[in-house]
Scaffold this motif. Structure first.
Motif, PDB file in Angstrom:
ATOM      1  N   TYR A   1      54.333  71.989  35.940  1.00 48.25           N
ATOM      2  CA  TYR A   1      53.059  71.323  35.649  1.00 48.25           C
ATOM      3  C   TYR A   1      53.496  69.733  36.425  1.00 48.25           C
ATOM      4  O   TYR A   1      52.503  69.060  36.127  1.00 48.25           O
ATOM      5  N   LYS A   2      53.909  70.208  37.214  1.00 49.05           N
ATOM      6  CA  LYS A   2      54.287  68.832  38.285  1.00 49.05           C
ATOM      7  C   LYS A   2      53.306  69.430  39.620  1.00 49.05           C
ATOM      8  O   LYS A   2      53.208  68.498  40.818  1.00 49.05           O
ATOM      9  N   GLY A   3      53.017  70.355  39.472  1.00 52.84           N
ATOM     10  CA  GLY A   3      52.286  71.622  40.931  1.00 52.84           C
ATOM     11  C   GLY A   3      53.182  72.358  41.872  1.00 52.84           C
ATOM     12  O   GLY A   3      52.481  72.828  42.183  1.00 52.84           O
ATOM     13  N   GLN A   4      54.009  72.912  41.153  1.00 52.25           N
ATOM     14  CA  GLN A   4      55.521  72.948  41.785  1.00 52.25           C
ATOM     15  C   GLN A   4      55.030  75.065  41.976  1.00 52.25           C
ATOM     16  O   GLN A   4      55.681  75.490  43.152  1.00 52.25           O
ATOM     17  N   LEU A   5      54.232  75.641  41.477  1.00 58.55           N
ATOM     18  CA  LEU A   5      54.709  76.312  41.403  1.00 58.55           C
ATOM     19  C   LEU A   5      53.029  76.709  42.364  1.00 58.55           C
ATOM     20  O   LEU A   5      53.146  78.007  43.222  1.00 58.55           O
ATOM     21  N   GLY A   6      52.217  76.182  42.725  1.00 61.09           N
ATOM     22  CA  GLY A   6      51.209  76.390  43.820  1.00 61.09           C
ATOM     23  C   GLY A   6      50.293  76.840  43.713  1.00 61.09           C
ATOM     24  O   GLY A   6      49.418  77.526  44.695  1.00 61.09           O
ATOM     25  N   LEU A   7      49.702  77.091  42.566  1.00 60.46           N
ATOM     26  CA  LEU A   7      49.086  77.606  41.942  1.00 60.46           C
ATOM     27  C   LEU A   7      47.450  77.233  41.470  1.00 60.46           C
ATOM     28  O   LEU A   7      46.688  77.624  39.936  1.00 60.46           O
ATOM     29  N   ARG A   8      47.555  76.171  41.694  1.00 63.72           N
ATOM     30  CA  ARG A   8      46.231  74.769  41.437  1.00 63.72           C
ATOM     31  C   ARG A   8      46.123  74.367  40.539  1.00 63.72           C
ATOM     32  O   ARG A   8      47.416  73.757  39.351  1.00 63.72           O
ATOM     33  N   ASN A   9      45.623  75.536  39.340  1.00 61.70           N
ATOM     34  CA  ASN A   9      45.660  74.523  37.960  1.00 61.70           C
ATOM     35  C   ASN A   9      46.745  75.615  37.002  1.00 61.70           C
ATOM     36  O   ASN A   9      46.855  74.898  35.807  1.00 61.70           O
ATOM     37  N   VAL A  10      47.393  76.384  37.089  1.00 59.04           N
ATOM     38  CA  VAL A  10      48.422  76.955  36.816  1.00 59.04           C
ATOM     39  C   VAL A  10      49.682  76.184  36.248  1.00 59.04           C
ATOM     40  O   VAL A  10      50.434  75.728  36.983  1.00 59.04           O
ATOM     41  N   LYS A  11      50.237  76.122  35.259  1.00 55.52           N
ATOM     42  CA  LYS A  11      51.238  75.066  34.279  1.00 55.52           C
ATOM     43  C   LYS A  11      52.478  75.644  34.271  1.00 55.52           C
ATOM     44  O   LYS A  11      53.246  75.232  34.025  1.00 55.52           O
ATOM     45  N   GLU A  12      51.961  77.555  33.436  1.00 59.90           N
ATOM     46  CA  GLU A  12      52.838  77.972  33.174  1.00 59.90           C
ATOM     47  C   GLU A  12      52.777  79.269  33.409  1.00 59.90           C
ATOM     48  O   GLU A  12      51.798  79.729  33.422  1.00 59.90           O
ATOM     49  N   CYS A  13      53.960  80.138  34.021  1.00 58.14           N
ATOM     50  CA  CYS A  13      53.108  81.820  34.648  1.00 58.14           C
ATOM     51  C   CYS A  13      55.206  82.069  33.872  1.00 58.14           C
ATOM     52  O   CYS A  13      55.981  82.171  34.777  1.00 58.14           O
ATOM     53  N   ILE A  14      54.803  83.729  33.390  1.00 60.59           N
ATOM     54  CA  ILE A  14      55.767  84.442  33.188  1.00 60.59           C
ATOM     55  C   ILE A  14      55.959  85.608  33.791  1.00 60.59           C
ATOM     56  O   ILE A  14      56.642  86.431  33.777  1.00 60.59           O
ATOM     57  N   VAL A  15      55.061  86.464  35.100  1.00 66.67           N
ATOM     58  CA  VAL A  15      54.993  86.897  35.683  1.00 66.67           C
ATOM     59  C   VAL A  15      55.633  86.393  37.274  1.00 66.67           C
ATOM     60  O   VAL A  15      54.471  85.353  37.319  1.00 66.67           O
ATOM     61  N   PRO A  16      55.650  86.844  38.339  1.00 63.31           N
ATOM     62  CA  PRO A  16      55.492  86.225  39.690  1.00 63.31           C
ATOM     63  C   PRO A  16      54.428  86.980  40.050  1.00 63.31           C
ATOM     64  O   PRO A  16      53.370  87.645  40.073  1.00 63.31           O
ATOM     65  N   MET A  17      53.379  85.867  40.823  1.00 57.54           N
ATOM     66  CA  MET A  17      52.035  85.601  40.988  1.00 57.54           C
ATOM     67  C   MET A  17      51.801  85.387  42.494  1.00 57.54           C
ATOM     68  O   MET A  17      52.696  84.174  43.050  1.00 57.54           O
ATOM     69  N   LYS A  18      50.937  85.506  43.483  1.00 55.98           N
ATOM     70  CA  LYS A  18      51.467  85.370  44.873  1.00 55.98           C
ATOM     71  C   LYS A  18      50.183  83.956  44.674  1.00 55.98           C
ATOM     72  O   LYS A  18      49.549  83.733  44.443  1.00 55.98           O
ATOM     73  N   ILE A  19      51.593  83.067  45.741  1.00 52.74           N
ATOM     74  CA  ILE A  19      50.472  81.871  46.027  1.00 52.74           C
ATOM     75  C   ILE A  19      49.431  81.826  47.530  1.00 52.74           C
ATOM     76  O   ILE A  19      49.875  82.702  48.359  1.00 52.74           O
ATOM     77  N   ASN A  20      48.014  81.687  47.886  1.00 55.04           N
ATOM     78  CA  ASN A  20      47.326  81.429  48.619  1.00 55.04           C
ATOM     79  C   ASN A  20      48.009  80.867  50.133  1.00 55.04           C
ATOM     80  O   ASN A  20      47.510  79.565  49.230  1.00 55.04           O
ATOM     81  N   MET A  21      48.072  81.531  50.944  1.00 52.48           N
ATOM     82  CA  MET A  21      48.369  80.655  51.420  1.00 52.48           C
ATOM     83  C   MET A  21      48.232  81.409  52.572  1.00 52.48           C
ATOM     84  O   MET A  21      47.692  82.523  52.760  1.00 52.48           O
ATOM     85  N   SER A  22      47.736  80.351  53.986  1.00 51.12           N
ATOM     86  CA  SER A  22      46.826  80.590  55.758  1.00 51.12           C
ATOM     87  C   SER A  22      47.404  81.557  56.034  1.00 51.12           C
ATOM     88  O   SER A  22      47.107  81.721  57.331  1.00 51.12           O
ATOM     89  N   GLU A  23      48.817  81.788  56.397  1.00 51.57           N
ATOM     90  CA  GLU A  23      49.515  82.731  57.717  1.00 51.57           C
ATOM     91  C   GLU A  23      51.296  82.997  56.355  1.00 51.57           C
ATOM     92  O   GLU A  23      51.381  82.874  55.616  1.00 51.57           O
ATOM     93  N   ARG A  24      51.533  84.547  57.974  1.00 52.31           N
ATOM     94  CA  ARG A  24      52.326  84.492  57.277  1.00 52.31           C
ATOM     95  C   ARG A  24      53.980  83.194  57.226  1.00 52.31           C
ATOM     96  O   ARG A  24      53.963  82.550  58.110  1.00 52.31           O
ATOM     97  N   ILE A  25      54.548  83.245  55.866  1.00 55.64           N
ATOM     98  CA  ILE A  25      55.867  82.222  55.368  1.00 55.64           C
ATOM     99  C   ILE A  25      57.111  83.169  56.220  1.00 55.64           C
ATOM    100  O   ILE A  25      57.386  84.560  55.601  1.00 55.64           O
ATOM    101  N   MET A  26      57.709  82.638  56.662  1.00 53.50           N
ATOM    102  CA  MET A  26      59.157  83.089  57.136  1.00 53.50           C
ATOM    103  C   MET A  26      60.171  82.721  56.160  1.00 53.50           C
ATOM    104  O   MET A  26      61.313  83.164  56.079  1.00 53.50           O
ATOM    105  N   SER A  27      59.989  81.220  55.689  1.00 50.75           N
ATOM    106  CA  SER A  27      61.398  81.342  54.573  1.00 50.75           C
ATOM    107  C   SER A  27      59.990  79.810  54.164  1.00 50.75           C
ATOM    108  O   SER A  27      59.269  79.492  53.891  1.00 50.75           O
ATOM    109  N   ILE A  28      61.264  79.440  52.549  1.00 52.13           N
ATOM    110  CA  ILE A  28      61.295  78.637  51.384  1.00 52.13           C
ATOM    111  C   ILE A  28      62.179  77.972  51.102  1.00 52.13           C
ATOM    112  O   ILE A  28      63.108  78.305  51.209  1.00 52.13           O
ATOM    113  N   ALA A  29      62.347  76.631  50.118  1.00 52.21           N
ATOM    114  CA  ALA A  29      62.971  75.684  49.633  1.00 52.21           C
ATOM    115  C   ALA A  29      62.580  75.617  47.996  1.00 52.21           C
ATOM    116  O   ALA A  29      61.418  74.743  48.240  1.00 52.21           O
TER     117      ALA A  29
END
Length: 216
Positions: A17-45
């Motif tokens: 609800y605060k946008g922390q999923l990184g999925l724009r308008n998605v406020k709740e998600c019960i299965v993993p969804m891929k976030i649209n990133m512009s490059e390969r990610i090495m680490s997350i927090a």
């Protein structure tokens, strides 16, 4: 929740609800969804209702920004959408990034510390209790090989094997023999080398070792 795949993709699920999923308008998600990133990610927090991702060269943030924890500057509220990853301009990627409740600590490749966000207990280590809306350098005479972040306090291991702590200390979690907050990085006296270190919530942990290596 956040997860990082072997291919460098970031997945998220749960409440957003605060946008922390990184999925724009998605406020709740019960299965993993891929976030649209512009490059390969090495680490997350993941902090309290905000998220971070670091590639080989850049750092991205998204979600809640009530304490300036996105590092986007004083006009971050003007951004059209903080529910998708946005690059923190001017900030180079490091070797480790950690999120507390409402702040961020980054360890650079040179062993220096960069911090931003909430600072009510001195947890940024910059000598005061004023929060920072952009990444700032943490002044310290030593370089670090590892860091760990709790809710409002931090631990760091220097290149000489010394343990440092700073931030909130109401419960003695800094290990300094008192319950006073520390606004700058402070050596934990008479302490053996810890490998790895871990600060979780309002507590601190360490594994006594004979050598110092990067925590995993």
């Amino acid at each position: 929740c956040l997860a990082l795949s072997e291919d460098g993709d970031v997945m998220s699920w749960g409440t957003g609800y605060k946008g922390q999923l990184g999925l724009r308008n998605v406020k709740e998600c019960i299965v993993p969804m891929k976030i649209n990133m512009s490059e390969r990610i090495m680490s997350i927090a993941a902090g309290d209702e905000f998220s971070l991702a670091m590639s080989a060269n850049h750092v991205y943030s998204w979600g809640d920004n009530d304490h300036e924890q996105l590092g986007m500057g004083p006009c971050a509220y003007l951004l059209p959408d903080t529910s998708v990853p946005r690059e923190i301009h001017g900030l180079k990627a490091g070797i480790k990034i950690c999120a507390g409740s409402d702040r961020v600590m980054l360890l650079t490749r040179e062993g220096h510390l960069i911090a931003w966000g909430d600072n009510r207990h001195g947890e940024l280590g910059v000598g005061d209790t004023t929060r920072r809306c952009v990444p700032v350098s943490v002044k310290c005479e030593v370089s670090f090989t590892d860091i760990s972040v709790g809710n409002h306090h931090n631990l760091g291991v220097s290149s000489t094997g010394q343990l440092y702590s700073w931030g909130w200390n109401e419960d003695g979690q800094l290990g300094l023999g008192d319950c006073n907050n520390r606004y700058v990085t402070t050596v934990v006296p008479k302490c053996p080398v810890f490998d790895p270190i871990q600060s979780v919530g309002y507590s601190s942990f360490g594994l006594h070792g004979t050598t110092l290596s990067q925590s995993v």
